[in-house]
Design an enzyme around this catalytic site. Structure first.
Site, PDB file in Angstrom:
ATOM      1  N   ARG A   1     -87.573  37.614 -35.523  1.00 39.35           N
ATOM      2  CA  ARG A   1     -88.284  37.432 -33.963  1.00 39.35           C
ATOM      3  C   ARG A   1     -88.943  38.596 -34.047  1.00 39.35           C
ATOM      4  NH1 ARG A   1     -86.328  33.523 -29.849  1.00 39.35           N
ATOM      5  NH2 ARG A   1     -87.755  35.183 -28.594  1.00 39.35           N
TER       6      ARG A   1
ATOM      7  N   HIS B   1     -85.011  32.525 -38.262  1.00 38.82           N
ATOM      8  CA  HIS B   1     -85.975  33.195 -36.942  1.00 38.82           C
ATOM      9  C   HIS B   1     -86.133  34.721 -36.566  1.00 38.82           C
ATOM     10  CE1 HIS B   1     -88.182  33.042 -33.061  1.00 38.82           C
ATOM     11  NE2 HIS B   1     -88.535  33.574 -33.892  1.00 38.82           N
TER      12      HIS B   1
ATOM     13  N   GLY C   1     -78.196  25.363 -35.262  1.00 37.94           N
ATOM     14  CA  GLY C   1     -78.069  26.727 -35.961  1.00 37.94           C
ATOM     15  C   GLY C   1     -76.788  27.062 -34.847  1.00 37.94           C
ATOM     16  N   HIS C   2     -77.489  27.558 -33.216  1.00 36.89           N
ATOM     17  CA  HIS C   2     -76.565  27.764 -32.107  1.00 36.89           C
ATOM     18  C   HIS C   2     -75.215  27.832 -32.317  1.00 36.89           C
ATOM     19  CE1 HIS C   2     -75.368  28.945 -28.101  1.00 36.89           C
ATOM     20  NE2 HIS C   2     -75.190  30.275 -28.289  1.00 36.89           N
TER      21      HIS C   2
ATOM     22  N   ASP D   1     -78.757  32.857 -37.701  1.00 35.75           N
ATOM     23  CA  ASP D   1     -79.559  33.717 -37.462  1.00 35.75           C
ATOM     24  C   ASP D   1     -78.241  34.205 -36.166  1.00 35.75           C
ATOM     25  OD1 ASP D   1     -82.271  33.502 -37.056  1.00 35.75           O
ATOM     26  OD2 ASP D   1     -82.504  32.194 -35.780  1.00 35.75           O
ATOM     27  N   HIS D   2     -77.552  33.074 -35.634  1.00 34.87           N
ATOM     28  CA  HIS D   2     -76.311  33.941 -34.712  1.00 34.87           C
ATOM     29  C   HIS D   2     -75.210  34.711 -35.409  1.00 34.87           C
ATOM     30  CE1 HIS D   2     -79.060  32.970 -31.493  1.00 34.87           C
ATOM     31  NE2 HIS D   2     -79.197  31.384 -31.636  1.00 34.87           N
TER      32      HIS D   2
ATOM     33  N   HIS E   1     -83.463  22.601 -32.265  1.00 34.02           N
ATOM     34  CA  HIS E   1     -83.225  22.999 -30.893  1.00 34.02           C
ATOM     35  C   HIS E   1     -81.452  22.499 -29.678  1.00 34.02           C
ATOM     36  CE1 HIS E   1     -83.352  26.446 -27.722  1.00 34.02           C
ATOM     37  NE2 HIS E   1     -84.082  27.215 -29.108  1.00 34.02           N
ATOM     38  N   GLY E   2     -81.024  22.927 -30.112  1.00 35.50           N
ATOM     39  CA  GLY E   2     -79.851  23.223 -29.420  1.00 35.50           C
ATOM     40  C   GLY E   2     -78.581  21.586 -29.679  1.00 35.50           C
TER      41      GLY E   2
ATOM     42  N   ASN F   1     -79.494  27.065 -39.918  1.00 32.89           N
ATOM     43  CA  ASN F   1     -79.973  28.122 -38.648  1.00 32.89           C
ATOM     44  C   ASN F   1     -78.911  29.779 -38.760  1.00 32.89           C
ATOM     45  OD1 ASN F   1     -80.609  30.209 -36.914  1.00 32.89           O
ATOM     46  ND2 ASN F   1     -82.602  29.320 -36.497  1.00 32.89           N
TER      47      ASN F   1
ATOM     48  N   THR G   1     -83.869  31.853 -25.752  1.00 35.36           N
ATOM     49  CA  THR G   1     -84.295  31.544 -27.142  1.00 35.36           C
ATOM     50  C   THR G   1     -85.502  30.613 -26.968  1.00 35.36           C
ATOM     51  OG1 THR G   1     -83.397  29.630 -27.801  1.00 35.36           O
ATOM     52  CG2 THR G   1     -82.856  28.828 -25.966  1.00 35.36           C
ATOM     53  N   THR G   2     -86.432  30.051 -28.057  1.00 35.72           N
ATOM     54  CA  THR G   2     -87.488  29.736 -27.755  1.00 35.72           C
ATOM     55  C   THR G   2     -87.430  28.527 -27.558  1.00 35.72           C
ATOM     56  OG1 THR G   2     -87.234  29.725 -30.059  1.00 35.72           O
ATOM     57  CG2 THR G   2     -88.803  28.720 -29.505  1.00 35.72           C
TER      58      THR G   2
ATOM     59  N   GLU H   1     -92.829  20.200 -36.027  1.00 37.27           N
ATOM     60  CA  GLU H   1     -91.237  19.960 -35.709  1.00 37.27           C
ATOM     61  C   GLU H   1     -90.808  20.193 -34.477  1.00 37.27           C
ATOM     62  OE1 GLU H   1     -87.903  22.788 -37.058  1.00 37.27           O
ATOM     63  OE2 GLU H   1     -87.176  23.017 -35.715  1.00 37.27           O
TER      64      GLU H   1
ATOM     65  N   GLU I   1     -88.494  30.941 -39.557  1.00 42.26           N
ATOM     66  CA  GLU I   1     -89.388  30.494 -38.332  1.00 42.26           C
ATOM     67  C   GLU I   1     -90.690  32.107 -37.432  1.00 42.26           C
ATOM     68  OE1 GLU I   1     -86.121  27.526 -36.807  1.00 42.26           O
ATOM     69  OE2 GLU I   1     -86.239  29.281 -35.879  1.00 42.26           O
TER      70      GLU I   1
ATOM     71  N   ARG J   1     -83.653  41.082 -33.013  1.00 45.66           N
ATOM     72  CA  ARG J   1     -82.880  40.854 -31.914  1.00 45.66           C
ATOM     73  C   ARG J   1     -81.650  40.245 -33.376  1.00 45.66           C
ATOM     74  NH1 ARG J   1     -83.718  36.328 -27.911  1.00 45.66           N
ATOM     75  NH2 ARG J   1     -85.780  37.645 -26.969  1.00 45.66           N
ATOM     76  N   HIS J   2     -82.358  39.020 -33.981  1.00 46.85           N
ATOM     77  CA  HIS J   2     -80.933  38.805 -34.873  1.00 46.85           C
ATOM     78  C   HIS J   2     -81.216  39.013 -35.997  1.00 46.85           C
ATOM     79  CE1 HIS J   2     -82.953  35.021 -33.708  1.00 46.85           C
ATOM     80  NE2 HIS J   2     -82.617  34.590 -32.856  1.00 46.85           N
TER      81      HIS J   2
ATOM     82  N   ARG K   1     -72.429  44.789 -32.463  1.00 46.50           N
ATOM     83  CA  ARG K   1     -71.520  45.937 -33.101  1.00 46.50           C
ATOM     84  C   ARG K   1     -71.807  46.783 -33.630  1.00 46.50           C
ATOM     85  NH1 ARG K   1     -66.027  45.679 -31.059  1.00 46.50           N
ATOM     86  NH2 ARG K   1     -65.633  47.865 -32.246  1.00 46.50           N
TER      87      ARG K   1
HETATM   88  N1  PXP Z   1     -85.651  25.049 -34.871  1.00 48.95           N
HETATM   89  C1  PXP Z   1     -86.629  25.693 -33.811  1.00 48.95           C
HETATM   90  C2  PXP Z   1     -88.095  25.922 -34.468  1.00 48.95           C
HETATM   91  C3  PXP Z   1     -86.318  27.079 -33.634  1.00 48.95           C
HETATM   92  O1  PXP Z   1     -87.066  27.679 -33.323  1.00 48.95           O
HETATM   93  C4  PXP Z   1     -84.826  27.466 -33.186  1.00 48.95           C
HETATM   94  C5  PXP Z   1     -83.750  28.101 -32.250  1.00 48.95           C
HETATM   95  O2  PXP Z   1     -84.298  29.997 -33.065  1.00 48.95           O
HETATM   96  C6  PXP Z   1     -83.489  26.213 -33.876  1.00 48.95           C
HETATM   97  C7  PXP Z   1     -84.613  25.461 -34.901  1.00 48.95           C
HETATM   98  C8  PXP Z   1     -82.197  26.215 -33.902  1.00 48.95           C
HETATM   99  O3  PXP Z   1     -81.854  26.314 -32.480  1.00 48.95           O
HETATM  100  P1  PXP Z   1     -80.565  26.015 -31.753  1.00 48.95           P
HETATM  101  O4  PXP Z   1     -80.366  27.781 -32.583  1.00 48.95           O
HETATM  102  O5  PXP Z   1     -80.736  25.865 -30.843  1.00 48.95           O
HETATM  103  O6  PXP Z   1     -79.696  25.250 -32.858  1.00 48.95           O
END
Ligand code: PXP
Length: 241
Positions: free
Chosen positions: A47, A45, A216-217, A11-12, A194-195, A9, A102-103, A153, A72, A51-52, A20
């Site tokens: 959104r 994702h 992702g994060h 996104d970040h 997630h996480g 992922n 976040t979600t 998921e 997503e 935002r990203h 910036r």
């Molecule tokens: N899976 C889904 C469905 C999510 O919404 C997210 C966050 O956008 C992630 C995975 C990734 O989560 P993380 O960025 O915490 O790794």
């Protein structure tokens, strides 16, 4: 045993760029690097507040990537139109609240059943494979099956948070395990996200019915110090990809 998959992922990467308003770092560069390192797919994702990842990122990714995109998106008709235009291989439907960082949780499948049914039908018609981002609850898995999705998921946020903070995670872990076993038994693919960090990933890998991890994060964060290719190699090693 089903082959494991890693969804990177990105996104970040966009979050840093947007902070910036510059053109760098470019999410596409990250996606191409992830592809080169053997990521199975690129997860983004889009959104509603953009935002990203932005629409032009999605377009560029679709044009340049060889590996599939996992988009997503919130269950709205506006997002559905975007998905049908872009035609990613995978869509993961996620709940979305404007104010959240976040979600925060899985979909309320019961409350949104009719809307989800209509959106999933249209995605399936265009051969887009759909997963639903849900809590590890058997009742939601049963509803997911009725909705004709390919996968669920499981939201691993609660488990990862407890695990990473050295709190008692047993109940959450067992819920994930039971949910994975049940979903696999009724013919749904099981993804997790997630996480997730290196340590929580080691633990999640003990649930062998989970076949895809979307990270992702943490992955982008650790790349700041260790570089994206090294981080992807390390994650792949953990999931034995
Ligand atoms: N899976 C889904 C469905 C999510 O919404 C997210 C966050 O956008 C992630 C995975 C990734 O989560 P993380 O960025 O915490 O790794």
């Amino acid at each position: 045993m089903k082959k494991k998959r890693l969804g990177v992922n990105i996104d970040h990467v966009a979050t840093i760029r947007n902070a910036r308003g510059e053109k760098y770092p470019d999410p596409l560069t990250a996606a191409l690097l992830a592809q080169k390192e053997g990521a199975s797919s690129i997860t983004v994702h889009l959104r509603e507040d953009r935002r990203h990842i932005k629409d032009f990122d999605l377009k560029k990714l679709k044009e340049k990537l060889k590996i599939p995109i996992n988009l997503e998106m919130a269950p709205t008709y506006s997002m559905l139109r975007t998905a049908l235009r872009c035609k990613p291989k995978y869509v993961c439907i996620v709940p979305e609240k404007r104010q959240e960082i976040t979600t925060e949780g899985g979909l309320n499948v019961n409350k949104n059943f009719k809307l989800l049914k209509s959106i999933i039908k249209k995605l399936n018609k265009r051969k887009i494979s759909v997963s639903l981002f849900i809590e590890p609850k058997i009742s939601d898995i049963k509803l997911a099956k009725l909705l004709n999705v390919n996968a669920i998921e499981l939201h691993t946020g609660k488990f990862c948070n407890l695990f990473n903070n050295k709190k008692n995670y047993n109940k959450e872990f067992n819920n994930l395990k039971k949910a994975s076993l049940y979903a696999d038994k009724i013919g749904l693919n099981v993804h997790a996200g997630h996480g997730i960090t290196y340590e929580s990933l080691y633990k999640l890998c003990k649930i062998n019915k989970i076949t895809e991890y979307n990270i992702g994060h943490f992955l982008i964060s650790d790349s700041i110090f260790n570089g994206l290719p090294n981080v992807i190699r390390k994650v792949k090693k953990i999931i034995k990809l």
